[in-house]
Design an enzyme around this catalytic site. Structure first.
Site, short mmCIF file in Angstrom:
data_model
loop_
_atom_site.label_atom_id
_atom_site.label_comp_id
_atom_site.label_asym_id
_atom_site.label_seq_id
_atom_site.Cartn_x
_atom_site.Cartn_y
_atom_site.Cartn_z
CE1 TYR A 148 -3.02 3.18 1.19
CE2 TYR A 148 -1.40 3.40 2.95
CZ TYR A 148 -2.45 3.91 2.21
OH TYR A 148 -2.94 5.16 2.51
CB CYS A 201 5.11 -7.91 1.78
SG CYS A 201 5.49 -6.15 1.74
CB ALA A 218 7.10 -2.38 1.93
CG MET A 219 12.75 -1.80 0.75
SD MET A 219 14.51 -1.89 1.07
CE MET A 219 14.65 -0.56 2.26
#
Length: 235
Positions: free
Chosen positions: A95, A193, A162-163
């Site tokens: 998101y 994820c 997050a990545m």
């Protein structure tokens, strides 16, 4: 030290941000290929970019993600003022929204190091160092990307950044999403994820106060510059 052009896009629609990324990515790749066809004296300096932005509410699914991790019918997303895109980065669903710092490095890693594992770890390290300045301990969770808090305690482990990246011809795009003052309720509409049993968090939640976004941007720029040996050129 490589010169990197920094652009603060402000709040930008996800599709427009993706278009800008693709345009710059293709330009970097084109220059790289053109330089291979001429003598060393005729080669143009390679270009590198770093984009910071925030997006309106949006869910994005990476190329290896499972659409079942979006817990809403895409047709009902308008009811929560959100949109949905499938894209070409790695990773599953995530998101993006207001209060989240999104970073898109478009770097030719041939000028830095040709090691995608190292690239991801340095992005994580920039977030970890920024968190330290707020008295928070960020860490890595073995087997997962991104930055976490309390990863050694399954009951408390929570993700703050997050990545998901794409790398082609050693040129990168996409990047990281760092929860600063993010509305975490939006994560309830996805399996973040693809990990169903872990929480998400933000700087605001962990510190108990609203964090100035411009302050976080400055700290992230400083740490990314130091870790990657960048000379930040503000456009």
């Amino acid at each position: 030290m490589n010169a990197v052009e920094y652009r603060d896009l402000g709040t930008v629609d996800y599709a427009e941000g993706w278009r800008i990324q693709e345009e710059l990515f293709q330009a970097v790749v084109a220059r790289k290929l053109a330089n291979r066809e001429v003598s060393e004296n005729e080669r143009l300096a390679q270009q590198h970019y770093l984009l910071f932005c925030e997006h309106p509410h949006v869910f994005t699914l990476g190329r290896t993600g499972d659409e079942k991790n979006l817990l809403l019918n895409p047709d009902t997303l308008s009811s929560i003022d959100a949109s949905y895109y499938k894209n070409n980065r790695g990773g599953d669903i995530t998101y993006h929204g207001p209060g989240q710092l999104v970073g898109y490095p478009i770097l030719d890693l041939d000028y830095f190091f040709t090691d995608i594992h190292k690239y991801m770890r340095l992005l994580e390290e920039a977030v970890i160092l920024t968190m330290q300045e707020y008295g928070l301990k960020g860490d890595r969770y073995p087997g997962y990307t991104g930055v976490w808090m309390d990863p050694n305690d399954p009951a408390k482990a929570r993700k703050i950044c997050a990545m998901g990246v794409r790398c082609s011809r050693w040129v990168t795009m996409h990047g990281f999403a760092f929860n600063v003052n993010t509305n975490l309720n939006y994560f309830n509409h996805i399996v973040p994820c693809g990990i169903s049993d872990k929480q998400v968090t933000s700087l605001q939640k962990e510190t108990g106060r609203l964090i100035p976004m411009e302050e976080v941007k400055e700290k992230m720029l400083q740490h990314l510059s130091g870790l990657f040996g960048m000379k930040i050129m503000v456009r």
